[in-house]
Design a protein around this motif. Structure first.
Motif, short mmCIF file in Angstrom:
data_model
loop_
_atom_site.label_atom_id
_atom_site.label_comp_id
_atom_site.label_asym_id
_atom_site.label_seq_id
_atom_site.Cartn_x
_atom_site.Cartn_y
_atom_site.Cartn_z
N GLU A 124 0.86 -1.18 0.00
CA GLU A 124 0.00 0.00 0.00
C GLU A 124 0.90 1.23 0.00
O GLU A 124 1.99 1.22 0.59
N ALA A 125 0.43 2.30 -0.62
CA ALA A 125 1.20 3.54 -0.63
C ALA A 125 0.24 4.71 -0.79
O ALA A 125 -0.69 4.65 -1.60
N TYR A 126 0.50 5.76 0.00
CA TYR A 126 -0.38 6.93 -0.03
C TYR A 126 0.46 8.19 0.17
O TYR A 126 1.48 8.18 0.87
N THR A 127 -0.03 9.27 -0.44
CA THR A 127 0.56 10.58 -0.22
C THR A 127 -0.52 11.47 0.39
O THR A 127 -1.58 11.67 -0.22
N LEU A 128 -0.24 11.98 1.59
CA LEU A 128 -1.20 12.84 2.28
C LEU A 128 -0.60 14.23 2.41
O LEU A 128 0.59 14.38 2.74
N VAL A 129 -1.41 15.23 2.14
CA VAL A 129 -0.99 16.62 2.31
C VAL A 129 -1.69 17.17 3.55
O VAL A 129 -2.93 17.13 3.64
N TYR A 130 -0.90 17.65 4.49
CA TYR A 130 -1.42 18.26 5.72
C TYR A 130 -1.21 19.78 5.62
O TYR A 130 -0.17 20.24 5.14
N ALA A 131 -2.18 20.54 6.09
CA ALA A 131 -2.05 22.01 6.11
C ALA A 131 -2.41 22.50 7.51
O ALA A 131 -3.19 21.86 8.23
N ASP A 132 -1.83 23.64 7.88
CA ASP A 132 -2.10 24.18 9.22
C ASP A 132 -3.03 25.39 9.18
O ASP A 132 -3.07 26.18 10.13
N GLY A 133 -3.78 25.55 8.10
CA GLY A 133 -4.74 26.64 8.01
C GLY A 133 -5.49 26.57 6.71
O GLY A 133 -5.17 25.76 5.82
N PRO A 134 -6.52 27.40 6.55
CA PRO A 134 -7.28 27.41 5.30
C PRO A 134 -6.40 27.74 4.11
O PRO A 134 -5.41 28.46 4.22
N VAL A 135 -6.77 27.20 2.97
CA VAL A 135 -5.98 27.41 1.76
C VAL A 135 -5.90 28.89 1.41
O VAL A 135 -4.87 29.39 0.93
N ASP A 136 -6.96 29.64 1.66
CA ASP A 136 -6.98 31.06 1.32
C ASP A 136 -5.95 31.86 2.14
O ASP A 136 -5.57 32.96 1.75
N ASP A 137 -5.54 31.32 3.28
CA ASP A 137 -4.58 32.03 4.14
C ASP A 137 -3.14 31.64 3.84
O ASP A 137 -2.24 31.93 4.62
N ASP A 138 -2.90 30.96 2.70
CA ASP A 138 -1.56 30.51 2.32
C ASP A 138 -0.92 29.70 3.45
O ASP A 138 0.09 30.10 4.03
N PRO A 139 -1.52 28.57 3.79
CA PRO A 139 -1.01 27.80 4.93
C PRO A 139 0.32 27.14 4.63
O PRO A 139 0.74 27.03 3.49
N SER A 140 0.96 26.70 5.69
CA SER A 140 2.19 25.93 5.55
C SER A 140 1.80 24.47 5.37
O SER A 140 1.11 23.89 6.20
N SER A 141 2.21 23.88 4.25
CA SER A 141 1.81 22.52 3.92
C SER A 141 2.92 21.53 4.27
O SER A 141 4.11 21.85 4.18
N LEU A 142 2.50 20.34 4.64
CA LEU A 142 3.41 19.25 4.93
C LEU A 142 2.96 18.04 4.12
O LEU A 142 1.78 17.69 4.15
N VAL A 143 3.88 17.43 3.40
CA VAL A 143 3.56 16.29 2.55
C VAL A 143 4.12 15.03 3.18
O VAL A 143 5.32 14.96 3.49
N LEU A 144 3.25 14.04 3.37
CA LEU A 144 3.65 12.77 3.97
C LEU A 144 3.48 11.65 2.96
O LEU A 144 2.40 11.48 2.38
N SER A 145 4.55 10.90 2.75
CA SER A 145 4.49 9.69 1.92
C SER A 145 4.55 8.49 2.85
O SER A 145 5.50 8.35 3.63
N ALA A 146 3.53 7.63 2.78
CA ALA A 146 3.45 6.46 3.66
C ALA A 146 3.27 5.21 2.82
O ALA A 146 2.50 5.21 1.85
N ALA A 147 3.98 4.14 3.19
CA ALA A 147 3.88 2.90 2.41
C ALA A 147 4.11 1.70 3.31
O ALA A 147 4.84 1.77 4.31
N GLN A 148 3.46 0.60 2.93
CA GLN A 148 3.67 -0.68 3.61
C GLN A 148 4.36 -1.64 2.64
O GLN A 148 4.02 -1.69 1.45
N TRP A 149 5.31 -2.43 3.21
CA TRP A 149 6.12 -3.34 2.40
C TRP A 149 6.00 -4.75 2.96
O TRP A 149 5.44 -4.98 4.03
N ARG A 150 6.55 -5.69 2.22
CA ARG A 150 6.43 -7.09 2.62
C ARG A 150 7.32 -7.45 3.81
O ARG A 150 7.05 -8.42 4.51
N SER A 151 8.38 -6.68 4.03
CA SER A 151 9.31 -7.01 5.12
C SER A 151 10.03 -5.74 5.56
O SER A 151 10.10 -4.76 4.82
#
Length: 224
Positions: A124-151
Motif C-alpha cells: 500500500e502507498a499513499y501521499t497525504l498533504v497536511y495544512a495548518d490553516g485554510p488554503v486562502d490564508d496561504d497555509p504551511s503545507s506538509l507532505v507525507l508519503s506512507a507505504a507498507q512493504w512485505r518485510s
C-alpha cells in the motif's frame, strides 16, 4: 642625757643622715637570663601567631544556608490543534485508518495514491498533504508519503533508494514499547528552506517534507 638649754628648753635631736643606696648594674649572668627569657617569650608568641594563621586559613567554610524553594507556577503551553477540519478521505484499509487525519495544528487536505511506489513493490502507498490553516490564508503545507512493504528489509531498502537531498544531520532509533523497530533520519534542504524526515517502523515507511523545522515536530507527534 641632754642638758636643758637656756630658759629650760631641751635641744632638738638631730636625725641621722639617710644612707645612700648603691645601685649596682646587673651582672652578666642576670643579663644573659633576661635575654634568654625574652627570646623564649618572643619565640612562643611567634609560634602562637603562626598556629593562629594556619587555623584561620585551613578552617572549613561555613555550611551554606539552604533556602527552601519557593513554589512557583508551572506554565504549560497548550498543545496546538488544527484550525480546519480534515477532508473526508478513504479509510477502507487498516493502514489507511491508522493514518491520522490531524496531527497537532495540521489537518489532511488531500490524499493520493502514488503509483510509482506501488510499482516498486509496496503493498500500500499513499501521499497525504497536511495544512495548518485554510488554503486562502496561504497555509504551511506538509507532505507525507506512507507505504507498507512485505518485510522490514524491503522497507529499509526503499528508504535507502530515495536519495533525499541534503546531508543527514540527525539519526535515531524508532522505539515501540522500548524496542527498536526502525530508524529516523533528518535531511535538511540544501537551501535551508525546510527538511525531510524519513523513518521506518517495521515494514512501514514514512517520509515527511515540510518547511522550516516543522517536519521534526510532526514526526514527534505522529505516533506511528
Amino acid at each position: 642625757m641632754s642638758q636643758p638649754g637656756p630658759e629650760g628648753e631641751l635641744p632638738k635631736r638631730r636625725r641621722p643622715a639617710p644612707e645612700k643606696l648603691e645601685v649596682r648594674p646587673p651582672s652578666a649572668e642576670t643579663l644573659r637570663r633576661r635575654r634568654l627569657i625574652a627570646t623564649i617569650a618572643a619565640a612562643v608568641i611567634g609560634v602562637a601567631v603562626v598556629i593562629l594563621v594556619l587555623v584561620l586559613i585551613n578552617r572549613p567554610d561555613p555550611e551554606p544556608t539552604v533556602l527552601e524553594p519557593v513554589p512557583g507556577e508551572t506554565v504549560t503551553a497548550p498543545v496546538p490543534t488544527a484550525s480546519l477540519a480534515p477532508i473526508e478521505r478513504d479509510t477502507s484499509t487498516a493502514f489507511l485508518a491508522a493514518l491520522p487525519s490531524t496531527v497537532l495544528q495540521w489537518a489532511v487536505v488531500d490524499q493520493q495514491v502514488p503509483q510509482g511506489i506501488l510499482d516498486e513493490g509496496a503493498l500500500e502507498a499513499y501521499t497525504l498533504v497536511y495544512a495548518d490553516g485554510p488554503v486562502d490564508d496561504d497555509p504551511s503545507s506538509l507532505v507525507l508519503s506512507a507505504a507498507q512493504w512485505r518485510s522490514p528489509e524491503a522497507a529499509a531498502g526503499h528508504l535507502a533508494s530515495l536519495g533525499l537531498p541534503g546531508e543527514p544531520v540527525a539519526s535515531q532509533e524508532v522505539l515501540v514499547a522500548g524496542a527498536a523497530v526502525g530508524t529516523m533520519t533528518t535531511y535538511p534542504d540544501v537551501d535551508g528552506s525546510g527538511a525531510s524526515v524519513a523513518w521506518s517502523n517495521g515494514a512501514t515507511t514514512f517520509v515527511a517534507r515540510a518547511p522550516g523545522e516543522t517536519a521534526t515536530t510532526f514526526y514527534d507527534a505522529f505516533g506511528m
